[in-house]
Structures are given as structure tokens and as C-alpha cells.
Design a protein around this motif. Structure first.
Motif, PDB file in Angstrom:
ATOM      1  N   GLY A  20       0.799  -1.160   0.059  1.00  0.00           N
ATOM      2  CA  GLY A  20       0.225  -0.117   0.050  1.00  0.00           C
ATOM      3  C   GLY A  20       0.748   1.099   0.031  1.00  0.00           C
ATOM      4  N   LYS A  21       0.236   2.495   0.271  1.00  0.00           N
ATOM      5  CA  LYS A  21       1.200   2.744   0.074  1.00  0.00           C
ATOM      6  C   LYS A  21       0.263   4.687   1.339  1.00  0.00           C
ATOM      7  N   LEU A  22       1.120   4.949   2.641  1.00  0.00           N
ATOM      8  CA  LEU A  22       0.480   5.811   3.322  1.00  0.00           C
ATOM      9  C   LEU A  22       0.697   7.201   2.997  1.00  0.00           C
ATOM     10  N   LYS A  23      -0.883   8.169   2.382  1.00  0.00           N
ATOM     11  CA  LYS A  23      -1.257   9.047   2.304  1.00  0.00           C
ATOM     12  C   LYS A  23      -1.062  10.172   2.781  1.00  0.00           C
ATOM     13  N   LEU A  24      -1.664  10.223   4.576  1.00  0.00           N
ATOM     14  CA  LEU A  24      -1.885  10.546   4.939  1.00  0.00           C
ATOM     15  C   LEU A  24      -2.412  10.866   6.511  1.00  0.00           C
ATOM     16  N   PRO A 123       2.208  13.843   4.839  1.00  0.00           N
ATOM     17  CA  PRO A 123       1.191  15.048   5.060  1.00  0.00           C
ATOM     18  C   PRO A 123       0.241  14.867   5.917  1.00  0.00           C
ATOM     19  N   TYR A 124      -0.108  15.703   7.278  1.00  0.00           N
ATOM     20  CA  TYR A 124      -0.973  15.452   8.220  1.00  0.00           C
ATOM     21  C   TYR A 124      -2.030  17.206   7.772  1.00  0.00           C
ATOM     22  N   ARG A 125      -2.766  16.148   8.739  1.00  0.00           N
ATOM     23  CA  ARG A 125      -4.269  17.107   8.973  1.00  0.00           C
ATOM     24  C   ARG A 125      -4.673  16.940  10.614  1.00  0.00           C
ATOM     25  N   ALA A 172     -11.180  15.653   5.229  1.00  0.00           N
ATOM     26  CA  ALA A 172     -10.009  16.001   5.024  1.00  0.00           C
ATOM     27  C   ALA A 172      -9.350  15.227   4.524  1.00  0.00           C
ATOM     28  N   ALA A 173      -9.887  13.903   3.894  1.00  0.00           N
ATOM     29  CA  ALA A 173      -8.715  13.292   3.135  1.00  0.00           C
ATOM     30  C   ALA A 173      -9.055  13.920   1.759  1.00  0.00           C
ATOM     31  N   GLU A 174     -10.540  14.298   1.356  1.00  0.00           N
ATOM     32  CA  GLU A 174     -11.131  14.953   0.257  1.00  0.00           C
ATOM     33  C   GLU A 174     -10.305  16.026  -0.245  1.00  0.00           C
ATOM     34  N   GLN A 175      -9.507  17.187   1.445  1.00  0.00           N
ATOM     35  CA  GLN A 175      -9.232  18.118   0.646  1.00  0.00           C
ATOM     36  C   GLN A 175      -7.573  17.883   0.107  1.00  0.00           C
ATOM     37  N   GLU A 176      -7.093  16.831   0.880  1.00  0.00           N
ATOM     38  CA  GLU A 176      -5.994  16.159   0.410  1.00  0.00           C
ATOM     39  C   GLU A 176      -5.544  15.484  -0.863  1.00  0.00           C
ATOM     40  N   LYS A 177      -7.134  15.485  -1.566  1.00  0.00           N
ATOM     41  CA  LYS A 177      -7.012  14.505  -2.453  1.00  0.00           C
ATOM     42  C   LYS A 177      -6.511  12.772  -2.512  1.00  0.00           C
TER      43      LYS A 177
END
Length: 241
Positions: A20-24, A123-125, A172-177
Motif C-alpha cells: 500500500g501507500k500511506l498518503k495522509l 502530510p498531516y491534518r 480531510a481526505a478530500e481536501q488532501e485529494k
């Protein structure tokens, strides 16, 4: 890595899998980034007692952790004989904000995990049921403001349905795309855990392992932010191989 965490990974969304790939990473605020729940518990416990509900500060903290004032108001009214005043929520909000200027501290390990994410360019939110005003004060009082950008801090007040609904984390995920399955949420409350699970995200639950927790598939349990940081390191390093 503990055996229970290895088993949880197999049942968790792909953000923590080797392929997988951790993206946020999305953090809850209270009880995760800052130690503030004792302040909120004392204020709300005092308010509840004022109207006839004999509840202690620690009990209020446990019961109201991660819950918005609109739902707290409903819960208090179940235990008192008369409705709360018309503008009680605003009054309680003001009391909480005032108290936060004096007794908020960063959680142990918070700067370590944030630096880890920066080092790995992840990135983090923030996704919190707290208002934006409250979060600004919490980060200022705990001297964490420089770690957070305003546009990456999201409040339950900004979505139609706050936690325990998944809307805030999905926003939050949507904002990070990024897709929800590529996210990790760091939470401490059952309310936030349900929001993360229903959003289809991996959840790291920050809680004493001796304390109970809902039996969600793929739940990663740690006791400290330093443990969470080490877990994220292992995940990211495994995905680079």
C-alpha cells in the motif's frame, strides 16, 4: 512489532500494508495532540452539577470526550428536571475557551511524531469536533502553533455531521485529494474511532491497553504517541522496499 498489531494490519485498509501507500495522517486534537480533556471535563461537570446532575469532573471527561456541545446539552437534559437555558451552549463554549488559556499541555511525543511525518514527507491534518477558535487557543497555550497551518485544521463545526459520523475525516481526505483507504487516523475516543472506521480509514487508538475498546477489525492499539511514531516509521519503511 507486537503480534496483535501484525494481526490487525492484515485486517486494516491498505494504508498500512507493504504493497500500500500511506498518503495522509489525520489527528484528533484533544487527548491526542494536547492534554485538554481534563479542562473540558471540569467545566462541563460543574455546569451539569449547577443544574442538578451530580456528576464529577472525571466522569464528565469520560462521558463527553470527543462529543459536541449540542449532544452534551441533550445528555445533561436527560438528567435534570428542567431544560437548560436557551443560550447554554454558547455559555458553556465561552467557559471552556476561558479555561483553555491556563491549563493546556502538549501530549508526550507530539513533536516527535510530527517531525517523523515531516522527515518522511507525509502530510498531516487535524480533524476535531472542537471549534476552530478552541483549537487556535489550545495550540497557542501548548506552544504547538508552528506545527499547524490553518487550512489543514478541520472542525466538526465545518461539516454537516460531526463525529461519530465519518464526514469530518472524509472531508480531510478530500481536501488532501487522497482516498480514505490511504489514510491513518490517530484517535483516543470511541466517538472518533467510529468516525474513522466508518470512513474506511486505518485507526491508531491511543489508549492504555488495559482499558477496553470497541472490537473493530484492523484497529491498531498503542499507549503513547512515541509508539504510534515507531509504528508509522515501520509502515513507511516497509512500503519503500
Amino acid at each position: 512489532m507486537r503480534e496483535d498489531i501484525k494481526k490487525a494490519i492484515l485486517q486494516a485498509p491498505k494504508a498500512v500494508h507493504k504493497d500500500g501507500k500511506l498518503k495522509l495522517v489525520i489527528f484528533d486534537c484533544d487527548g491526542v495532540l494536547v492534554e485538554s480533556e481534563h479542562v473540558v471535563g471540569e467545566v462541563l461537570g460543574k455546569e451539569a452539577r449547577k443544574y442538578g446532575w451530580n456528576i464529577t469532573g472525571p466522569e464528565a471527561r469520560e462521558l463527553f470526550s470527543g462529543v459536541q456541545l449540542v449532544d452534551i446539552e441533550k445528555e445533561i437534559e436527560k438528567h435534570v428536571t428542567t431544560p437548560l437555558p436557551l443560550h447554554w451552549r454558547q455559555h458553556a463554549h465561552n467557559q471552556i475557551v476561558e479555561a483553555m488559556y491556563n491549563d493546556i499541555h502538549p501530549m508526550d511525543g507530539v513533536e516527535t511524531i510530527l517531525q517523523t511525518l515531516k522527515d518522511f514527507d507525509i502530510p498531516y491534518r487535524i480533524g476535531s469536533n472542537s471549534s476552530q477558535e478552541e483549537m487556535v487557543i489550545k495550540f497557542k497555550t501548548s506552544k504547538l502553533t508552528h506545527w499547524f497551518e490553518d487550512h489543514r485544521t478541520h472542525s466538526g463545526c465545518d461539516v454537516e455531521r460531526p463525529k461519530p459520523f465519518p464526514d469530518l475525516y472524509l472531508y480531510a481526505a478530500e481536501q488532501e485529494k487522497v482516498n480514505p483507504e490511504d489514510c491513518i487516523v490517530v484517535e483516543d475516543s470511541d466517538t472518533g474511532l467510529k468516525a474513522a472506521y466508518d470512513a474506511g480509514m486505518v485507526c491508531i487508538l491511543l489508549r492504555d491497553l488495559k482499558k477496553p475498546a470497541p472490537d473493530y477489525r484492523g484497529l491498531i492499539r498503542v499507549e503513547t504517541l512515541n509508539e504510534a511514531s515507531e509504528f508509522i516509521k515501520e509502515v513507511v519503511q516497509s512500503q519503500k522496499k
